[in-house]
Design a protein around this motif. Structure first.
Motif, PDB file in Angstrom:
ATOM      1  N   GLY A 195       0.815  -1.202   0.000  1.00 49.64           N
ATOM      2  CA  GLY A 195       0.000   0.000   0.000  1.00 49.64           C
ATOM      3  C   GLY A 195       0.851   1.256   0.000  1.00 49.64           C
ATOM      4  N   LEU A 196       0.342   2.294  -0.627  1.00 51.78           N
ATOM      5  CA  LEU A 196       1.029   3.581  -0.697  1.00 51.78           C
ATOM      6  C   LEU A 196       0.123   4.640  -0.092  1.00 51.78           C
ATOM      7  N   LEU A 197       0.626   5.331   0.933  1.00 47.83           N
ATOM      8  CA  LEU A 197      -0.118   6.405   1.585  1.00 47.83           C
ATOM      9  C   LEU A 197       0.704   7.678   1.505  1.00 47.83           C
ATOM     10  N   VAL A 198       0.071   8.764   1.081  1.00 54.16           N
ATOM     11  CA  VAL A 198       0.753  10.034   0.853  1.00 54.16           C
ATOM     12  C   VAL A 198       0.332  11.022   1.939  1.00 54.16           C
ATOM     13  N   HIS A 231      -3.246   9.924   3.035  1.00 57.17           N
ATOM     14  CA  HIS A 231      -4.228   9.570   2.013  1.00 57.17           C
ATOM     15  C   HIS A 231      -3.737   8.345   1.249  1.00 57.17           C
ATOM     16  N   ARG A 232      -4.555   7.313   1.254  1.00 55.61           N
ATOM     17  CA  ARG A 232      -4.191   6.089   0.540  1.00 55.61           C
ATOM     18  C   ARG A 232      -4.363   6.294  -0.963  1.00 55.61           C
ATOM     19  N   VAL A 233      -3.399   5.804  -1.740  1.00 58.78           N
ATOM     20  CA  VAL A 233      -3.500   5.836  -3.201  1.00 58.78           C
ATOM     21  C   VAL A 233      -4.062   4.491  -3.645  1.00 58.78           C
ATOM     22  N   PHE A 278       4.741  -4.417   7.673  1.00 57.93           N
ATOM     23  CA  PHE A 278       5.991  -3.668   7.806  1.00 57.93           C
ATOM     24  C   PHE A 278       5.780  -2.315   7.122  1.00 57.93           C
ATOM     25  N   CYS A 279       5.831  -1.224   7.895  1.00 56.41           N
ATOM     26  CA  CYS A 279       5.585   0.120   7.369  1.00 56.41           C
ATOM     27  C   CYS A 279       6.873   0.933   7.383  1.00 56.41           C
ATOM     28  N   LEU A 280       7.165   1.574   6.242  1.00 56.49           N
ATOM     29  CA  LEU A 280       8.388   2.354   6.088  1.00 56.49           C
ATOM     30  C   LEU A 280       8.048   3.793   5.718  1.00 56.49           C
ATOM     31  N   LEU A 331       5.040   3.618   3.105  1.00 56.68           N
ATOM     32  CA  LEU A 331       4.899   2.399   2.320  1.00 56.68           C
ATOM     33  C   LEU A 331       4.496   1.282   3.276  1.00 56.68           C
ATOM     34  N   ALA A 332       3.358   0.635   3.022  1.00 62.71           N
ATOM     35  CA  ALA A 332       2.868  -0.456   3.870  1.00 62.71           C
ATOM     36  C   ALA A 332       3.020  -1.774   3.114  1.00 62.71           C
ATOM     37  N   ILE A 333       3.858  -2.694   3.651  1.00 65.42           N
ATOM     38  CA  ILE A 333       4.114  -3.994   3.034  1.00 65.42           C
ATOM     39  C   ILE A 333       3.477  -5.051   3.935  1.00 65.42           C
TER      40      ILE A 333
END
Length: 584
Positions: free
Chosen positions: A213-216, A223-225, A288-290, A302-304
């Motif tokens: 997942g990608l959050l901006v 905000h999730r893309v 795992f969030c970076l 970045l959410a893996i």
């Protein structure tokens, strides 16, 4: 071994790389890339040219930005013969930790090695060592099978070790491939949706996550893309998260560090019921969030996520962190491009005229941008009423459709200038002749430093003296011809035109044409984006447009424009403007 050398060259962007094994009297090169002859052919170097022997002797990495300034290395003939300037090498070891040689990267220019490059080289060296160990163990296994039956237990243990090492080697190669793919796949992204799409296919190998997942970040929110191609209904449930929400992603944002949630038990213990419910419905076991760091600020997270419990080891953590750097660069570039496109679109739309209320003449306009977000162009339309006549009769209606050359912000700004100048030229020259206004515009463009070129049609619509008919007077500067449909369904192409608008052509005396319009007539003005398609004939396209107008020209104008402006190409390469008028 050559593959490892190529990986080093691509990952660290160096011209020369090799796998070196140091023997008593020479340095053997089982893997190499970019090494000149005669060394490439012999795959060996004399010890006098070996910088790797310092790695073997110390058992430690050797990383220098300029070997010419290093007291140990500056006298080595390798500097002159091999072009060694910047040098980085990591030890290669066997199963018992004995240093066999080194994995080396060479640059011909001085170089300050970035923080991540030695780590990347170390990861590749670990995978290369594992491959060497596999070969050693394989040879030992063949020997063991020839010895006494009592040694078979040792062979079984060696086989087990070999399988473990093979798995470790494959994991190392997967990590290296991830970094290479990240650097290549994300280098040409054009927007956030494109980044999100490529993230889906970026991760490969045995430890591939089930969701990325990608959050901006935007002020105090994330905000999730959403995935543009695969609908995750649950993903749409949580499109926006306040930064103070008890989610792993927001924690990574607040604390500006990587956050690892190994299992559901840890999630329940440290996060909100909303987070637990969301991850349960998404089917995640490990998260795992970076944080994604841009050049000036934190861009997002970045959410893996994995559907089954997954252990993120030190090497994988380092690899994912390095990959997040490439992702952050792509996100920063995408945010910049999206913002630039948004500003340009707003600028262009602000320059498009609000259509006047022209009772009894009907008027409607259509503007369609090109599919490519950066193709901001100079297509435009204008319509305004002239001052009332001295007799008190309503003023005539002026209409313009034009296309300034170019597809960028410059074309849009020049379009705004030309529109304003043409309005001024028209209003300054009663009785408002279109040709006179265009002649004045030509004169101004030939004097002023305006890099203006393009085409346009400038027209005036008057109520005929004594009514009830109307008259069209127009001047065409190289523009696609307007179309006139009379109530009987016949369509006439108004072909009269002069040369295009160009400051370099100097002042030009424009001509104009006049046509009486029967009651109920429909006029159509348009730009070339409506009729020009790669590989298609323009005359044929105009003929198709004539047929459409003949068939549907009696419909309400908005419906007519919808049918005419419906793109034949799902990804049009140019802007389209269409302006339709109907007299009562």
């Amino acid at each position: 071994m050559d593959r490892f050398a190529r990986l080093v060259s691509r990952l660290l962007r160096v011209p020369v790389a090799f796998v070196s094994l140091v023997e008593e009297d020479r340095q053997v090169l089982p893997g190499l890339f970019g090494l000149p002859e005669p060394w490439a052919g012999s795959r060996a170097l004399p010890l006098s040219h070996s910088l790797c022997r310092y790695v073997v002797a110390s058992g430690q990495p050797l990383v220098v930005p300029d070997a010419r300034a290093d007291d140990r290395l500056r006298t080595s003939p390798a500097l002159a013969d091999l072009g060694v300037v910047a040098y980085a090498a990591m030890p290669l070891t066997d199963t018992e930790g004995l240093v066999l040689g080194a994995l080396c990267a060479i640059d011909h220019e001085p170089r300050t090695w970035s923080d991540g490059e030695p780590t990347d080289l170390e990861d590749l060296a670990a995978a290369c060592s594992a491959e060497l160990c596999l070969r050693i163990l394989s040879a030992q296994g063949r020997s063991v099978r020839k010895v006494l039956e009592t040694a078979r237990a040792g062979a079984d243990r060696a086989r087990s070790d070999a399988q473990r090492l093979e798995q470790e080697a494959q994991a190392g190669l997967d990590h290296a491939e991830l970094l290479l793919r990240a650097s290549e796949e994300l280098a040409q992204t054009s927007g956030l949706e494109d980044v999100r799409r490529r993230l889906r296919d970026l991760f490969v190998g045995a430890g591939k996550p089930s969701y990325v997942g990608l959050l901006v970040a935007d002020k105090d929110e994330l905000h999730r893309v959403p995935d543009p191609d695969i609908a995750h209904s649950l993903e749409l449930e949580v499109l926006t998260l306040p930064v103070d929400a008890a989610f792993p992603s927001t924690r990574a944002m607040r604390e500006r560090r990587a956050v690892f949630v190994p299992d559901r038990e840890a999630l329940v213990a440290d996060y909100s019921p909303e987070a637990v419910g969301f991850f349960d419905r998404m089917g995640f076991a490990t998260v795992f969030c970076l944080p994604l760091w841009g050049s000036h600020a934190l861009l997002g997270v970045l959410a893996i996520c994995w559907a089954k419990p997954h252990e993120v080891g030190v090497t994988e953590r380092a690899t994912l962190t390095a990959a997040s750097g490439y992702i952050a660069q792509a996100v920063e570039r995408a945010l910049y491009l999206d913002e630039r496109i948004s500003v340009a679109r707003q600028l262009q739309e602000a320059m498009l005229t609000d259509l006047p209320l022209t009772d009894p003449v009907e008027i409607s306009a259509l503007y369609q941008p090109a599919a490519d977000g950066e193709m901001i162009g100079g297509d435009w339309y204008d319509a305004y009423s002239l001052p009332p006549a001295p007799s008190g009769e309503p003023g005539a209606l002026m209409v313009t459709v034009g296309d300034i050359t170019g597809h960028d912000m410059h074309a849009a700004t020049v379009m705004g200038q030309i529109r304003s100048m043409l309005r001024q030229a028209t209003l300054d020259h009663p009785p408002y002749s279109p040709a006179t206004a265009l002649t004045a515009l030509d004169a101004a463009c030939s004097i002023l430093p305006i890099d203006a070129s393009g085409t346009l049609v400038h027209a005036r619509l008057d109520l005929t003296d004594g009514g009830p008919g109307w008259t069209l007077t127009w001047s065409n500067a190289g523009h696609p011809p307007p179309l006139l449909r009379t109530p009987d369904g016949r369509v006439t192409i108004l072909v009269e035109h002069d040369i295009l608008l160009h400051g370099g052509l100097g002042p030009f005396h424009r001509t104009e044409a006049r046509r009486d319009l029967p009651p109920g007539s429909t006029l159509l003005f348009y730009t070339d984006g409506l009729i020009e398609r790669r590989g298609h004939d323009i005359d044929s396209a105009i003929a198709r447009l004539v047929a459409l107008l003949a068939r549907h020209g009696d419909r309400p104008l908005d419906e007519l424009l919808d049918r005419i402006g419906r793109p034949a190409d799902p990804a049009p390469g140019d802007d389209v403007v269409v302006l339709a008028l109907r007299v009562p």
